[in-house]
Every structure is written in C-alpha cells, then in structure tokens.
Motif scaffolding. Structure first.
Motif, PDB file in Angstrom:
ATOM      1  N   ARG A 131      18.963  84.906  39.126  1.00 20.48           N
ATOM      2  CA  ARG A 131      19.100  85.036  37.679  1.00 20.48           C
ATOM      3  C   ARG A 131      18.349  83.923  36.957  1.00 20.48           C
ATOM      4  N   ASP A 132      18.159  84.125  35.659  1.00 25.79           N
ATOM      5  CA  ASP A 132      17.430  83.139  34.845  1.00 25.79           C
ATOM      6  C   ASP A 132      18.141  81.786  34.781  1.00 25.79           C
ATOM      7  N   ASP A 133      19.467  81.796  34.968  1.00 20.05           N
ATOM      8  CA  ASP A 133      20.210  80.533  34.904  1.00 20.05           C
ATOM      9  C   ASP A 133      20.262  79.808  36.252  1.00 20.05           C
ATOM     10  N   GLY A 134      19.463  80.270  37.236  1.00 18.54           N
ATOM     11  CA  GLY A 134      19.398  79.595  38.535  1.00 18.54           C
ATOM     12  C   GLY A 134      20.501  79.975  39.497  1.00 18.54           C
ATOM     13  N   VAL A 135      21.225  81.057  39.198  1.00 14.03           N
ATOM     14  CA  VAL A 135      22.302  81.519  40.074  1.00 14.03           C
ATOM     15  C   VAL A 135      21.769  82.646  40.960  1.00 14.03           C
ATOM     16  N   ASP A 150      25.006  78.765  42.956  1.00 11.26           N
ATOM     17  CA  ASP A 150      24.011  77.937  42.268  1.00 11.26           C
ATOM     18  C   ASP A 150      22.930  77.553  43.266  1.00 11.26           C
TER      19      ASP A 150
END
Length: 327
Positions: A131-135, A150
């Motif tokens: 995902r864009d949030d690094g997950v 994460d």
C-alpha cells in the motif's frame, strides 16, 4: 559475470534468468499468526492423511492436481494460492523421497506422512500488495482478514512466506533483481567445489585461487558435538518434564546459532570470491556438477557424515546469485 553449471545452466540461460533475493523480517509471536499457521498445518495434515489412505485402501496415488482440487479448493482461512502451495510442498517432499529411494540411499528416511500442527504460509504476487502507506497486505481469501505488516522496503515483493524460525514468526519476501554491473573482462574460470577446500578456482591465464574450508568444518564439528551432548542429556530425562523441555529449548537455540554462523560464513566467502573474480576480469564462471555425489561415494560412517553435511549446493546457489548481480 556469467556463471554456468554443466547440465543445469548455460551462460546464455543464466543471463536471461532473473536473480531473486530474499529479505527477512522478524514478526514475533501473535495469536493471529498462530491461527494462520495452524490452518496451514490443518491443510497439510488433510493432504497427507488422505493421500496415504488412498494408497493403503485402494493402492492409488493421488496426483498433486487431484489433491489440490479435492482438498485445497475453497479451504477456509487461506488464499487459494496459499492453499495450493501447501499441497505443492507435500508433493515436493514426496518426490524428493522417491528420488532418494530410486538411488538406493533412503535407509532410515521415511516419506512425508506425519500430520503437522503448524506449517508455513506462502503468497504469490496476486495475493500481495504494498500500500501507499508502506503496509504490506497479504490476502487470505474472500471473507477473511488479510495480514498487514509494516514493510520497511519500498518495493513490492513477488513472493512472500511466513514461517517459524525456531523462536518466532518470520516474514521472507523474494524480489526480482536485475544485474547491476558489467563484466570487466572475458576470462573464464572453473570452480571445483570440495569438502576440505570449499572451492578451488582455476582462472584462465591467471593464478589459481583456493578457498579453505577449515572454518566451515570447525563449525560442523561444533554442531555435531553440541547435538550429541544435548541429545544424551535429553535422553536421560523424562519426556515432557520441565527439565526435558528446558534442554530441548537449549538444543534448538544453540543449534540455530551455529547454523546462522555457517550461513554467514558461506555468504561472506561467496561474496569475497565473486568480487575477486570480477576484479580479475573474469566474465564466465563454470562450476563442476556434483549431482548425486553423496550417493556415488561411500567412505565409512565418519566420512559419510561429513559428505552429507557438505554445503556444496547452498554455496553453489550463493555463487550463482552473486555472480549474476555482477553481470
């Protein structure tokens, strides 16, 4: 740098194949991951149980495709590809046993038949999304919560696996990596892998290189002594007692430490050797084929133990990856 193995690779084939590197991340232990590992263990046990029931009752060996269709399709709690990968693992183990049996070197070796309480879980690219949030999102099929982690690497892996490393869950992700260097020359080098000398390298129009394996043999001896001593102590305790469990944990912990030291030694040795060959202007490396060496040679119990602990296959794989990264 090209690297070829007679009977396995040709120089051109190696250039066309991508290098896959693995990154690992310790995840600790959680109820969520424990449940996932138990579901994987349940499926392994189901495949193993019914495979051998068909053999015993009907004399019929299920194929991998049949087992996947009968037991993996629609298995709750796992992504469809994760379920298929468990059947793949069972039949890979079965095929390995068949191969050793055909070679006549399977005394004391039994086929995969035991049921497992836990098993590793694998995901392929279609079930993986960064995902864009690094997950990192690992899907477990429709209606099931995904695994969310994460992930410190800003690149989506092609394959992922969560398994037990002896003390906690561990995430292992594979990446496709392109060559990042070009050969400095066109020389050829032949690598002869050995048990006493880990590698003897013959460089075209150059000096020969010898990689001593004394450190590796020392670690192997330490491993065998530690295993023997702790097994002797464990056998004198009542199975399942507090002292028995404490010694069993100590055995796993100490042997894991030695195995990590062996892995580290092989990685560093392969890195230094490939760097030396690259700087010596070697463009092609040929590795001798040792397939079946353990089955062909019998030297007695002591030497046979050393041969069966010989890490030539792992070292050859490390040389292949590191050489490909240098072109």
């Amino acid at each position: 740098m090209n690297l070829s193995v007679p009977g396995l690779f040709s120089p051109s084939a190696v250039r066309q194949n991508a290098v896959h590197l693995t990154r690992k991340l310790k995840l600790g232990r959680t109820d969520r991951l424990d449940r996932l590992a138990r579901r994987a263990g349940d499926l392994w046990s189901t495949v193993a149980k019914w495979h051998w029931r068909f053999v015993d009752r009907q004399g019929y060996w299920l194929s991998k495709g049949q087992a996947q269709k009968m037991y993996c399709k629609g298995f709750d709690g796992l992504h469809s590809q994760s379920a298929q990968a468990i059947a793949d693992s069972f039949y890979d183990s079965l095929q390995s046993w068949h191969k050793k049996r055909e070679n006549g070197d399977y005394e004391g070796l039994r086929p995969p038949y035991k049921q497992k309480r836990h098993f590793k879980v694998q995901w392929k690219s279609s079930a993986i999304r960064l995902r864009d949030d690094g997950v990192l999102r690992l899907s477990n099929g429709r209606g099931n919560d995904p695994v969310l982690i994460d992930w410190p690497v800003g690149k989506e892996p092609k394959r992922a696996e969560i398994g037990w490393d002896g003390s906690q869950h561990e995430l292992r992700c594979q990446y496709k990596v392109e060559e990042n260097e070009e050969p400095k020359g066109q020389k050829k080098a032949g690598v002869d892998l050995g048990e006493r000398h880990l590698a003897t390298v013959y460089v075209e129009n150059g000096e020969n290189i010898s990689v001593h394996g004394g450190r590796l043999r020392s670690l192997r001896r330490h491993h065998n002594r530690t295993l023997g001593n702790l097994r002797s102590k464990i056998d004198r305790k009542q199975k399942g007692s507090r002292r028995w469990k404490r010694l069993a944990r100590a055995k796993d912990r100490q042997l894991r430490k030695i195995r990590n030291q062996i892995e580290d030694f092989l990685h560093k040795t392969a890195t230094r050797l490939v760097k030396t060959l690259h700087e010596t202007r070697v463009g092609t490396v040929v590795v001798g084929d040792l397939t079946g060496i353990r089955e062909r040679i019998k030297y007695g119990d002591r030497m046979n133990q050393r041969l069966h602990q010989w890490a030539y296959s792992k070292f050859k794989h490390m040389l292949t990856c590191k050489a490909q990264l240098r072109g």
